[in-house]
Design a protein around this motif. Structure first.
Motif, short mmCIF file in Angstrom:
data_model
loop_
_atom_site.label_atom_id
_atom_site.label_comp_id
_atom_site.label_asym_id
_atom_site.label_seq_id
_atom_site.Cartn_x
_atom_site.Cartn_y
_atom_site.Cartn_z
N CYS A 30 0.84 -1.21 0.00
CA CYS A 30 0.00 0.00 0.00
C CYS A 30 0.87 1.25 0.00
CB CYS A 30 -0.92 0.02 1.22
SG CYS A 30 -2.31 -1.10 1.10
N GLY A 31 1.90 1.25 0.82
CA GLY A 31 2.82 2.38 0.86
C GLY A 31 3.52 2.58 -0.48
N LEU A 32 3.96 1.51 -1.08
CA LEU A 32 4.62 1.59 -2.38
C LEU A 32 3.68 2.19 -3.42
CD1 LEU A 32 6.97 0.87 -4.34
CD2 LEU A 32 5.83 -1.34 -4.65
N VAL A 33 2.47 1.68 -3.49
CA VAL A 33 1.50 2.16 -4.48
C VAL A 33 1.13 3.62 -4.20
CG1 VAL A 33 -0.85 1.89 -5.36
CG2 VAL A 33 0.62 -0.11 -5.10
N ASP A 34 0.82 3.95 -2.96
CA ASP A 34 0.35 5.30 -2.62
C ASP A 34 1.45 6.35 -2.70
OD1 ASP A 34 -2.18 4.28 -2.18
OD2 ASP A 34 -1.96 4.20 0.00
N LEU A 35 2.65 5.99 -2.26
CA LEU A 35 3.72 6.99 -2.14
C LEU A 35 4.70 7.01 -3.30
CD1 LEU A 35 4.45 6.45 1.66
CD2 LEU A 35 3.02 8.21 0.60
N VAL A 36 4.73 5.95 -4.09
CA VAL A 36 5.69 5.88 -5.19
C VAL A 36 5.00 5.72 -6.54
CG1 VAL A 36 7.66 4.62 -6.15
CG2 VAL A 36 7.48 4.92 -3.67
N VAL A 37 4.22 4.65 -6.69
CA VAL A 37 3.67 4.31 -8.00
C VAL A 37 2.69 5.38 -8.49
CG1 VAL A 37 2.35 2.60 -9.30
CG2 VAL A 37 4.00 1.84 -7.58
N ARG A 38 1.70 5.71 -7.70
CA ARG A 38 0.71 6.71 -8.15
C ARG A 38 1.34 8.06 -8.48
NH1 ARG A 38 -3.68 4.53 -4.10
NH2 ARG A 38 -4.53 2.87 -5.41
N PRO A 39 2.22 8.59 -7.61
CA PRO A 39 2.87 9.85 -7.98
C PRO A 39 3.70 9.74 -9.27
CG PRO A 39 3.09 9.50 -5.63
CD PRO A 39 2.52 8.22 -6.21
N LEU A 40 4.40 8.63 -9.45
CA LEU A 40 5.18 8.47 -10.68
C LEU A 40 4.28 8.36 -11.90
CD1 LEU A 40 8.08 6.11 -9.59
CD2 LEU A 40 8.27 8.48 -10.35
N ARG A 41 3.16 7.68 -11.76
CA ARG A 41 2.21 7.58 -12.87
C ARG A 41 1.67 8.97 -13.24
NH1 ARG A 41 -1.07 2.28 -10.79
NH2 ARG A 41 0.35 0.71 -11.68
N THR A 42 1.31 9.73 -12.23
CA THR A 42 0.82 11.08 -12.48
C THR A 42 1.90 11.93 -13.14
OG1 THR A 42 -0.70 10.93 -10.60
CG2 THR A 42 -0.16 13.14 -11.39
N ASP A 43 3.10 11.84 -12.60
CA ASP A 43 4.23 12.61 -13.12
C ASP A 43 4.61 12.19 -14.54
OD1 ASP A 43 6.66 14.43 -12.57
OD2 ASP A 43 7.57 12.52 -13.22
N SER A 44 4.34 10.94 -14.90
CA SER A 44 4.76 10.44 -16.21
C SER A 44 4.07 11.17 -17.36
CB SER A 44 4.52 8.93 -16.32
OG SER A 44 3.15 8.64 -16.43
N HIS A 45 3.00 11.90 -17.06
CA HIS A 45 2.27 12.62 -18.09
C HIS A 45 2.59 14.12 -18.09
CE1 HIS A 45 0.09 9.01 -19.08
NE2 HIS A 45 -0.17 8.83 -17.80
N THR A 46 3.60 14.50 -17.34
CA THR A 46 4.01 15.90 -17.32
C THR A 46 5.07 16.14 -18.39
OG1 THR A 46 5.75 15.51 -15.68
CG2 THR A 46 3.55 16.09 -14.83
#
Length: 117
Positions: A30-46
Protein backbone atom coordinates in the motif's frame (compact mmCIF):
# COMPACT_ATOMS: atom_id res chain seq x y z
CA UNK A 1 10.28 -19.59 20.10
CA UNK A 2 7.81 -20.36 22.91
CA UNK A 3 7.18 -23.84 24.29
CA UNK A 4 4.01 -25.48 23.04
CA UNK A 5 1.81 -27.89 24.92
CA UNK A 6 0.35 -29.51 21.82
CA UNK A 7 0.53 -29.37 18.03
CA UNK A 8 -2.64 -27.26 17.79
CA UNK A 9 -0.99 -24.49 19.78
CA UNK A 10 2.07 -24.57 17.58
CA UNK A 11 -0.05 -24.57 14.43
CA UNK A 12 -2.12 -21.62 15.68
CA UNK A 13 1.06 -19.73 16.56
CA UNK A 14 2.53 -20.24 13.08
CA UNK A 15 -0.72 -19.25 11.37
CA UNK A 16 -0.82 -16.03 13.41
CA UNK A 17 2.81 -15.33 12.48
CA UNK A 18 1.92 -15.91 8.83
CA UNK A 19 -0.98 -13.46 9.11
CA UNK A 20 1.26 -10.86 10.79
CA UNK A 21 3.74 -11.21 7.95
CA UNK A 22 0.97 -10.81 5.36
CA UNK A 23 -0.27 -7.68 7.20
CA UNK A 24 3.21 -6.19 7.02
CA UNK A 25 3.56 -7.11 3.35
CA UNK A 26 0.18 -5.59 2.39
CA UNK A 27 1.01 -2.43 4.35
CA UNK A 28 4.31 -2.18 2.46
CA UNK A 29 2.56 -2.69 -0.88
CA UNK A 30 0.00 0.00 0.00
CA UNK A 31 2.82 2.38 0.86
CA UNK A 32 4.62 1.59 -2.38
CA UNK A 33 1.50 2.16 -4.48
CA UNK A 34 0.35 5.30 -2.62
CA UNK A 35 3.72 6.99 -2.14
CA UNK A 36 5.69 5.88 -5.19
CA UNK A 37 3.67 4.31 -8.00
CA UNK A 38 0.71 6.71 -8.15
CA UNK A 39 2.87 9.85 -7.98
CA UNK A 40 5.18 8.47 -10.68
CA UNK A 41 2.21 7.58 -12.87
CA UNK A 42 0.82 11.08 -12.48
CA UNK A 43 4.23 12.61 -13.12
CA UNK A 44 4.76 10.44 -16.21
CA UNK A 45 2.27 12.62 -18.09
CA UNK A 46 4.01 15.90 -17.32
CA UNK A 47 6.44 17.75 -19.58
CA UNK A 48 9.56 16.50 -17.75
CA UNK A 49 8.62 13.16 -16.17
CA UNK A 50 10.87 11.15 -13.90
CA UNK A 51 9.72 8.09 -15.86
CA UNK A 52 7.96 8.24 -19.18
CA UNK A 53 4.57 6.48 -19.38
CA UNK A 54 6.07 3.42 -21.10
CA UNK A 55 8.71 2.84 -18.43
CA UNK A 56 6.27 3.55 -15.63
CA UNK A 57 3.81 1.01 -17.01
CA UNK A 58 6.48 -1.62 -17.56
CA UNK A 59 8.17 -1.20 -14.19
CA UNK A 60 4.91 -1.34 -12.23
CA UNK A 61 3.25 -3.74 -14.66
CA UNK A 62 0.89 -5.55 -12.30
CA UNK A 63 1.51 -3.95 -8.93
CA UNK A 64 -2.19 -3.07 -8.63
CA UNK A 65 -3.17 -6.71 -9.20
CA UNK A 66 -0.56 -7.88 -6.71
CA UNK A 67 -1.89 -5.48 -4.07
CA UNK A 68 -5.51 -6.42 -4.78
CA UNK A 69 -4.89 -10.19 -4.56
CA UNK A 70 -2.83 -9.88 -1.40
CA UNK A 71 -5.41 -7.61 0.23
CA UNK A 72 -8.16 -10.12 -0.54
CA UNK A 73 -5.97 -12.96 0.74
CA UNK A 74 -5.28 -11.05 3.96
CA UNK A 75 -8.97 -10.23 4.42
CA UNK A 76 -9.82 -13.91 4.02
CA UNK A 77 -7.09 -14.92 6.48
CA UNK A 78 -8.36 -12.43 9.06
CA UNK A 79 -11.99 -13.46 8.58
CA UNK A 80 -11.19 -17.14 8.95
CA UNK A 81 -8.40 -16.95 11.51
CA UNK A 82 -10.68 -18.58 14.07
CA UNK A 83 -10.76 -21.82 12.05
CA UNK A 84 -14.07 -21.12 10.27
CA UNK A 85 -12.30 -22.32 7.14
CA UNK A 86 -9.13 -24.44 7.26
CA UNK A 87 -5.95 -22.46 6.67
CA UNK A 88 -4.86 -24.76 3.84
CA UNK A 89 -8.17 -24.24 2.04
CA UNK A 90 -7.79 -20.48 2.24
CA UNK A 91 -4.31 -20.70 0.75
CA UNK A 92 -5.49 -23.12 -1.95
CA UNK A 93 -8.26 -20.69 -2.94
CA UNK A 94 -5.67 -17.99 -3.66
CA UNK A 95 -3.10 -20.02 -5.59
CA UNK A 96 -4.52 -18.98 -8.96
CA UNK A 97 -4.75 -15.34 -7.86
CA UNK A 98 -1.15 -15.36 -6.73
CA UNK A 99 -0.05 -16.34 -10.23
CA UNK A 100 0.36 -12.60 -10.85
CA UNK A 101 3.80 -13.11 -9.32
CA UNK A 102 4.66 -15.66 -12.01
CA UNK A 103 3.56 -13.25 -14.71
CA UNK A 104 5.76 -10.59 -13.15
CA UNK A 105 8.74 -12.95 -13.07
CA UNK A 106 8.30 -14.04 -16.68
CA UNK A 107 8.03 -10.44 -17.85
CA UNK A 108 10.95 -9.19 -15.79
CA UNK A 109 13.65 -10.16 -18.30
CA UNK A 110 11.70 -8.66 -21.21
CA UNK A 111 11.00 -5.47 -19.27
CA UNK A 112 14.64 -5.02 -18.27
CA UNK A 113 15.70 -5.35 -21.91
CA UNK A 114 13.08 -2.84 -23.08
CA UNK A 115 13.98 -0.31 -20.40
CA UNK A 116 17.70 -0.55 -21.10
CA UNK A 117 17.25 0.15 -24.80
Amino acid sequence: MPQFIQDDEQRAYHIQEFIKTEVSYVESLCGLVDLVVRPLRTDSHTKYPILNPFKCTKIFLNIDQILHVNQQFLDELRTNSKQAMPFGDICANYVSGLLVYCIAEERQITIEKEINQ
